[in-house]
Design a protein around this motif. Structure first.
Motif, PDB file in Angstrom:
ATOM      1  N   UNK A  29       0.885  -1.195  -0.098  1.00 19.50           N
ATOM      2  CA  UNK A  29       0.065   0.213   0.088  1.00 19.50           C
ATOM      3  C   UNK A  29       0.958   1.244   0.013  1.00 19.50           C
ATOM      4  N   UNK A  30       1.858   1.305   0.826  1.00 21.65           N
ATOM      5  CA  UNK A  30       2.632   2.452   0.875  1.00 21.65           C
ATOM      6  C   UNK A  30       3.501   2.402  -0.233  1.00 21.65           C
ATOM      7  N   UNK A  31       3.910   1.667  -1.102  1.00 23.66           N
ATOM      8  CA  UNK A  31       4.918   1.640  -2.160  1.00 23.66           C
ATOM      9  C   UNK A  31       3.824   2.399  -3.269  1.00 23.66           C
ATOM     10  N   UNK A  32       2.602   1.826  -3.431  1.00 19.46           N
ATOM     11  CA  UNK A  32       1.784   2.443  -4.405  1.00 19.46           C
ATOM     12  C   UNK A  32       1.443   3.848  -4.054  1.00 19.46           C
ATOM     13  N   UNK A 227       7.285   1.626   6.425  1.00 14.83           N
ATOM     14  CA  UNK A 227       7.982   3.141   6.272  1.00 14.83           C
ATOM     15  C   UNK A 227       9.472   2.902   5.950  1.00 14.83           C
ATOM     16  N   UNK A 228       9.941   1.960   6.807  1.00 13.73           N
ATOM     17  CA  UNK A 228      11.320   1.416   6.822  1.00 13.73           C
ATOM     18  C   UNK A 228      11.735   1.009   5.409  1.00 13.73           C
ATOM     19  N   UNK A 232      14.289   2.417   2.247  1.00 15.53           N
ATOM     20  CA  UNK A 232      15.372   1.531   1.704  1.00 15.53           C
ATOM     21  C   UNK A 232      15.036   1.172   0.097  1.00 15.53           C
ATOM     22  N   UNK A 233      13.721   1.425  -0.463  1.00 21.88           N
ATOM     23  CA  UNK A 233      13.478   1.369  -1.788  1.00 21.88           C
ATOM     24  C   UNK A 233      13.733   2.466  -2.462  1.00 21.88           C
ATOM     25  N   UNK A 234      13.668   3.599  -1.795  1.00 20.27           N
ATOM     26  CA  UNK A 234      13.538   5.044  -2.415  1.00 20.27           C
ATOM     27  C   UNK A 234      15.057   5.666  -2.712  1.00 20.27           C
TER      28      UNK A 234
END
Length: 255
Positions: A29-32, A227-228, A232-234
């Protein structure tokens, strides 16, 4: 909600295993929300579809996948179908509780297959996708604070999560030259369907113990870990690779 430029994943493709519930769903949900086209994979196909539907209702783009991460061929096909990946969040995991003396071979093999081999396969396929497409991506694995302590009954879980850390560090050294970063998140106690399987009294007792030892005075929620993963993905972590991020409320502070 406006996304800070470093956390903006617009135009990127993310693949999340274990996306049907808990930390996996919160992460998808957060990545989207950050703008990524998000592929939601889980052996619970209905749960994966529900996560994708939640993303769609919020205005995002998502695709569900019925997927068992221990099936290497199926995982490779799903990643290939998703197209060039920018983000892999390998979150799928299971827990088995038994003493060392009571641990059966089949119990350990099952946990090993999901918690380590499934993560290995996800990392391999994501790295291949990124290298073939020339994409400088990010791979995020899921370890656990249990790897840092000797917890009675958690041999299988703790050992496989420790193995994930070594996989993460080794892969980071190998794919760094391609611009691919590999990091792991090691949460403390988090309220998820996995931890909710305890008896209510045992659940309350365990959470109370965590709260007593936490400087923040609470246990974690799935959103805290998501959120963590997003960090790291961004691009906000563009100079971070081979590292362990421990969102645990300060319960443990290892070097």
């Amino acid at each position: 909600m406006a996304t800070l430029p470093a956390y903006d994943l617009t135009g990127r493709t993310a693949f999340v295993t274990g996306a049907a519930s808990g930390i996996g769903r919160a992460t998808a949900l957060l990545l989207a929300e950050a703008g990524a086209t998000t592929h939601c994979a889980d052996r619970d196909g209905q749960g994966a579809e529900e996560t994708a539907a939640l993303i769609a209702r919020a205005g995002g783009t998502a695709h569900p996948h019925l997927l068992d991460v221990t099936d290497r061929t199926a995982l490779a096909a799903a990643v290939h179908a998703a197209g060039p990946l920018h983000v892999m969040a390998a979150i799928a995991g299971v827990m088995h509780t038994s003493s060392v003396l009571e641990t059966r071979e089949e119990d350990f093999d099952r946990v090993l297959a999901v918690n380590f081999k499934g993560v290995l396969y996800a990392c391999q396929e994501a790295a291949r996708s990124m290298i073939d497409a020339g994409v400088p991506g990010s791979i995020v694995t899921m370890a656990s604070g249990a790897m840092d302590t000797a917890s009675p009954g958690l041999l299988c879980y703790s050992v496989t999560k420790a193995a994930v850390v070594q996989l993460t560090k080794t892969l980071a050294t190998e794919v760094g030259p391609y611009g691919i970063r590999v990091n792991t998140v090691a949460p403390g106690w988090v309220r998820t369907p996995m931890t909710d399987r305890h008896e209510p009294a045992a659940q309350q007792q365990a959470e109370a113990a965590m709260i007593r030892h936490s400087p923040l005075g609470r246990v974690g929620e799935a959103q805290d870990i998501a959120h963590a993963v997003l960090h790291l993905a961004s691009d906000a972590s563009a100079f971070t690779t081979g590292q362990i991020l421990r969102p645990n409320g300060g319960v443990a502070m290892p070097w």
